[in-house]
Motif scaffolding. Sequence first.
Motif, PDB file in Angstrom:
ATOM      1  N   PHE A  18       1.029  -1.593   0.251  1.00 50.01           N
ATOM      2  CA  PHE A  18       0.104  -0.402   0.088  1.00 50.01           C
ATOM      3  C   PHE A  18       0.930   1.475  -0.192  1.00 50.01           C
ATOM      4  CE2 PHE A  18      -3.318  -2.758   1.685  1.00 50.01           C
ATOM      5  CZ  PHE A  18      -4.428  -2.863   0.612  1.00 50.01           C
ATOM      6  N   ILE A  19       1.489   1.273   1.034  1.00 53.68           N
ATOM      7  CA  ILE A  19       2.929   2.435   0.933  1.00 53.68           C
ATOM      8  C   ILE A  19       3.939   2.832  -0.237  1.00 53.68           C
ATOM      9  CG2 ILE A  19       4.508   3.688   2.258  1.00 53.68           C
ATOM     10  CD1 ILE A  19       0.980   3.832   3.205  1.00 53.68           C
ATOM     11  N   MET A  20       4.265   1.669  -0.469  1.00 49.02           N
ATOM     12  CA  MET A  20       5.547   1.606  -1.483  1.00 49.02           C
ATOM     13  C   MET A  20       5.504   0.834  -2.507  1.00 49.02           C
ATOM     14  SD  MET A  20       8.621   0.812   1.316  1.00 49.02           S
ATOM     15  CE  MET A  20       9.135  -0.951   1.923  1.00 49.02           C
ATOM     16  N   MET A 182      -7.874  -2.151  -5.505  1.00 49.58           N
ATOM     17  CA  MET A 182      -6.212  -1.452  -5.729  1.00 49.58           C
ATOM     18  C   MET A 182      -6.949   0.310  -5.424  1.00 49.58           C
ATOM     19  SD  MET A 182      -3.538  -2.819  -4.699  1.00 49.58           S
ATOM     20  CE  MET A 182      -1.665  -1.562  -4.096  1.00 49.58           C
ATOM     21  N   GLY A 183      -6.950   0.730  -6.765  1.00 46.35           N
ATOM     22  CA  GLY A 183      -6.400   2.451  -6.643  1.00 46.35           C
ATOM     23  C   GLY A 183      -7.283   2.685  -5.621  1.00 46.35           C
ATOM     24  N   LEU A 184      -9.040   1.894  -4.933  1.00 44.04           N
ATOM     25  CA  LEU A 184      -9.824   3.071  -3.940  1.00 44.04           C
ATOM     26  C   LEU A 184      -9.168   2.620  -2.440  1.00 44.04           C
ATOM     27  CD1 LEU A 184     -13.297   2.106  -5.110  1.00 44.04           C
ATOM     28  CD2 LEU A 184     -11.902   4.417  -5.299  1.00 44.04           C
ATOM     29  N   LEU A 185      -9.102   1.247  -2.361  1.00 44.57           N
ATOM     30  CA  LEU A 185      -8.026   1.008  -1.220  1.00 44.57           C
ATOM     31  C   LEU A 185      -6.683   2.085  -1.175  1.00 44.57           C
ATOM     32  CD1 LEU A 185      -7.854  -2.632  -1.206  1.00 44.57           C
ATOM     33  CD2 LEU A 185      -8.341  -1.527   1.082  1.00 44.57           C
ATOM     34  N   MET A 186      -5.699   2.736  -2.086  1.00 47.67           N
ATOM     35  CA  MET A 186      -4.622   2.852  -2.154  1.00 47.67           C
ATOM     36  C   MET A 186      -5.251   4.752  -1.929  1.00 47.67           C
ATOM     37  SD  MET A 186      -2.139   2.253  -5.524  1.00 47.67           S
ATOM     38  CE  MET A 186      -0.798   1.618  -4.745  1.00 47.67           C
ATOM     39  N   GLY A 187      -6.014   4.904  -2.402  1.00 45.21           N
ATOM     40  CA  GLY A 187      -7.164   6.306  -2.382  1.00 45.21           C
ATOM     41  C   GLY A 187      -7.063   6.647  -0.532  1.00 45.21           C
ATOM     42  N   LEU A 188      -8.085   5.481  -0.157  1.00 44.57           N
ATOM     43  CA  LEU A 188      -8.085   5.442   1.576  1.00 44.57           C
ATOM     44  C   LEU A 188      -6.933   5.434   1.990  1.00 44.57           C
ATOM     45  CD1 LEU A 188     -11.119   2.614   1.501  1.00 44.57           C
ATOM     46  CD2 LEU A 188     -10.811   5.503   1.629  1.00 44.57           C
ATOM     47  N   MET A 189      -5.604   4.891   1.677  1.00 44.80           N
ATOM     48  CA  MET A 189      -4.943   5.027   2.283  1.00 44.80           C
ATOM     49  C   MET A 189      -4.073   6.424   2.428  1.00 44.80           C
ATOM     50  SD  MET A 189      -3.678   2.203   4.055  1.00 44.80           S
ATOM     51  CE  MET A 189      -1.738   1.317   4.135  1.00 44.80           C
TER      52      MET A 189
ATOM     53  N   CYS B  29       5.003  -2.920 -13.030  1.00 45.69           N
ATOM     54  CA  CYS B  29       5.646  -2.171 -12.284  1.00 45.69           C
ATOM     55  C   CYS B  29       6.046  -0.832 -13.511  1.00 45.69           C
ATOM     56  CB  CYS B  29       6.919  -2.791 -11.824  1.00 45.69           C
ATOM     57  SG  CYS B  29       6.145  -3.657 -10.641  1.00 45.69           S
ATOM     58  N   PRO B  30       6.129  -1.749 -14.616  1.00 49.38           N
ATOM     59  CA  PRO B  30       6.316  -0.843 -15.571  1.00 49.38           C
ATOM     60  C   PRO B  30       5.943   0.669 -16.138  1.00 49.38           C
ATOM     61  CG  PRO B  30       7.098  -2.802 -16.796  1.00 49.38           C
ATOM     62  CD  PRO B  30       6.716  -2.808 -14.770  1.00 49.38           C
ATOM     63  N   TYR B  31       4.803  -0.147 -15.791  1.00 51.40           N
ATOM     64  CA  TYR B  31       2.624  -0.056 -16.833  1.00 51.40           C
ATOM     65  C   TYR B  31       2.798   1.088 -16.258  1.00 51.40           C
ATOM     66  CZ  TYR B  31      -1.940  -0.135 -17.901  1.00 51.40           C
ATOM     67  OH  TYR B  31      -3.251   0.539 -17.977  1.00 51.40           O
ATOM     68  N   ILE B  32       2.974   0.996 -14.787  1.00 57.71           N
ATOM     69  CA  ILE B  32       2.484   2.321 -13.688  1.00 57.71           C
ATOM     70  C   ILE B  32       3.228   3.440 -13.295  1.00 57.71           C
ATOM     71  CG2 ILE B  32       2.122   2.392 -11.247  1.00 57.71           C
ATOM     72  CD1 ILE B  32      -0.373   1.263 -12.788  1.00 57.71           C
ATOM     73  N   GLY B  33       4.850   2.750 -13.465  1.00 59.44           N
ATOM     74  CA  GLY B  33       6.220   3.481 -13.359  1.00 59.44           C
ATOM     75  C   GLY B  33       6.753   4.852 -14.841  1.00 59.44           C
ATOM     76  N   VAL B  34       6.222   4.154 -15.870  1.00 61.27           N
ATOM     77  CA  VAL B  34       6.809   4.913 -17.147  1.00 61.27           C
ATOM     78  C   VAL B  34       5.489   5.142 -17.643  1.00 61.27           C
ATOM     79  CG1 VAL B  34       8.958   4.391 -18.315  1.00 61.27           C
ATOM     80  CG2 VAL B  34       8.184   2.925 -16.319  1.00 61.27           C
ATOM     81  N   PRO B 167      -9.250  14.614  -6.686  1.00 61.32           N
ATOM     82  CA  PRO B 167      -9.300  14.912  -5.676  1.00 61.32           C
ATOM     83  C   PRO B 167      -8.392  14.713  -4.584  1.00 61.32           C
ATOM     84  CG  PRO B 167     -11.513  13.461  -5.321  1.00 61.32           C
ATOM     85  CD  PRO B 167     -10.934  13.814  -7.137  1.00 61.32           C
ATOM     86  N   PRO B 168      -7.535  15.448  -4.316  1.00 61.53           N
ATOM     87  CA  PRO B 168      -6.362  15.279  -3.733  1.00 61.53           C
ATOM     88  C   PRO B 168      -5.637  13.597  -3.388  1.00 61.53           C
ATOM     89  CG  PRO B 168      -7.337  16.480  -1.985  1.00 61.53           C
ATOM     90  CD  PRO B 168      -7.938  16.469  -3.640  1.00 61.53           C
ATOM     91  N   SER B 169      -6.621  12.946  -2.406  1.00 59.38           N
ATOM     92  CA  SER B 169      -5.668  12.186  -2.098  1.00 59.38           C
ATOM     93  C   SER B 169      -5.977  10.794  -3.271  1.00 59.38           C
ATOM     94  CB  SER B 169      -6.873  11.387  -0.941  1.00 59.38           C
ATOM     95  OG  SER B 169      -8.394  11.343  -1.795  1.00 59.38           O
ATOM     96  N   MET B 170      -6.798  10.752  -3.886  1.00 61.46           N
ATOM     97  CA  MET B 170      -6.370   9.935  -5.467  1.00 61.46           C
ATOM     98  C   MET B 170      -5.251  10.164  -6.346  1.00 61.46           C
ATOM     99  SD  MET B 170      -8.687   7.442  -4.977  1.00 61.46           S
ATOM    100  CE  MET B 170      -9.251   7.222  -6.173  1.00 61.46           C
ATOM    101  N   LYS B 171      -4.818  11.324  -6.381  1.00 62.81           N
ATOM    102  CA  LYS B 171      -3.715  11.501  -7.490  1.00 62.81           C
ATOM    103  C   LYS B 171      -2.781  10.834  -7.197  1.00 62.81           C
ATOM    104  CE  LYS B 171      -4.225  16.098  -8.172  1.00 62.81           C
ATOM    105  NZ  LYS B 171      -4.403  17.726  -6.973  1.00 62.81           N
ATOM    106  N   GLY B 172      -2.018  10.512  -8.841  1.00 62.45           N
ATOM    107  CA  GLY B 172      -0.943   9.883  -8.767  1.00 62.45           C
ATOM    108  C   GLY B 172      -1.151   7.952  -9.413  1.00 62.45           C
ATOM    109  N   MET B 173      -0.858   7.229  -7.641  1.00 64.67           N
ATOM    110  CA  MET B 173      -0.563   6.104  -8.163  1.00 64.67           C
ATOM    111  C   MET B 173      -2.168   5.706  -8.294  1.00 64.67           C
ATOM    112  SD  MET B 173       1.391   3.331  -8.503  1.00 64.67           S
ATOM    113  CE  MET B 173       2.480   3.018  -7.087  1.00 64.67           C
ATOM    114  N   PRO B 174      -3.387   6.320  -7.270  1.00 66.85           N
ATOM    115  CA  PRO B 174      -4.465   5.606  -7.310  1.00 66.85           C
ATOM    116  C   PRO B 174      -5.380   6.133  -8.102  1.00 66.85           C
ATOM    117  CG  PRO B 174      -4.137   6.770  -5.132  1.00 66.85           C
ATOM    118  CD  PRO B 174      -2.608   6.532  -6.454  1.00 66.85           C
ATOM    119  N   ILE B 175      -5.507   7.563  -9.342  1.00 64.91           N
ATOM    120  CA  ILE B 175      -6.199   7.651 -10.335  1.00 64.91           C
ATOM    121  C   ILE B 175      -5.926   6.518 -11.136  1.00 64.91           C
ATOM    122  CG2 ILE B 175      -4.692   9.280 -10.873  1.00 64.91           C
ATOM    123  CD1 ILE B 175      -8.632   8.711 -10.310  1.00 64.91           C
ATOM    124  N   ALA B 176      -4.078   5.887 -11.016  1.00 66.03           N
ATOM    125  CA  ALA B 176      -3.292   5.173 -12.273  1.00 66.03           C
ATOM    126  C   ALA B 176      -4.072   4.191 -12.191  1.00 66.03           C
ATOM    127  CB  ALA B 176      -2.245   4.997 -12.231  1.00 66.03           C
TER     128      ALA B 176
END
Lengths: 195, 195
Positions: A18-20, A182-189, B29-34, B167-176
Amino acid sequence: MNLFQEFTKGFVKENPVFIMALGLCPTLAVTSSVENAIGMGLAATFVLVFSNMIISLIKNLIPAKIRIPAYIVVIASFVTIVDMVMHAYFPAVHKNLGLFIPLIVVNCIILGRAEAFASKNNLTRSLVDGFGMGFGFTLALVVIGGIREVLGAGQFLGFNVLPETYKPMLVAILAPGAFLVMGLLMGLMNLKKNK
Amino acid sequence: MEFIGKIFALAVAAIFVQNFVLMRFLGLCPYIGVSKKLDSALGMGMAVIFVMTMASSFTWLIQTHLLVPLKLEFLQTIAFILTIASLVQLVEMIIQKTAPALYKALGVFLPLITTNCAVLGVAILNINDELSFIESVFNGFFAGVGFTLVLLLMAGIRERLEKAEIPPSMKGMPIAMIVAGCMALAFLGFSGLKI
């Protein structure tokens, strides 16, 4: 940091999933049921603990330039052991996890801990770190697997937990459900962290 | 004619029906990372196609002409990951010497590919599905094309997401992840396709 903190840091504060955001492939692929999630989590924990142990023991013998290939060989050996043991004693889980058991080799959590922790710390701390991170990974898998199994099949570990009238949302146990949960859980974190 | 039909079926399966990223959860990992920028996504995609095709052929040869005759199949995981790691290293050195322009474009992505589980995944799948040598090479190539396709789609969407109100908490990884979930839903439509 004392040993107990070293052990518990993997659960929430530095949770590998969740974090890393490490080890996403197995996380999403095997969490269609809690049973598979536990199988994968324990297999990865085993590899993590033993590779951490060996690497912290031989860290001074490996030249810095070839350390990554050396770590990969150590990890691959333990993955082969897990693969064979699971094939012999847990054929059902082995079949469900399929390709993802040999793929533990390239799970970034394990190589990440080897490089970031075991190669810099002594045996005891590396072992504790391996257990902590392994259980943190298992915990994350079980949480995701639990949500997906309850929503998608109305079951938890194979037992019906929702009333008969609940119509399972099949999408939750299919591939898209993995990404959405996964996306929603990361958002919640993030929401919790930002507060 | 039958051969072309078989290759076509492999292509449709690897690119759409069983897309490596969205349906098999390999190479996340590359799918989200790159996938933040379109041009780096293209570079990564090209590098992955190249390495996957090479890795498919080399691992097939090693399995059939080395591991099986010597009855060393249990060393598959170790042998494959070492082959891929050294192959990536070799490709990196060759490109650096012979095509500096290409190296400039792909260089940073090459080391990342060793731990891309899609590469090891396609190598193992080729063996599990008992493909012939030519089929394995094509399967590796098409799997890479499928990876590149979704990577480019994702990068295109994420470039636009930069300007969207999230929403700020969804930015980045969660929305991806949510976007990936929607793409997986769309790709689920291909699953009825039978050739």
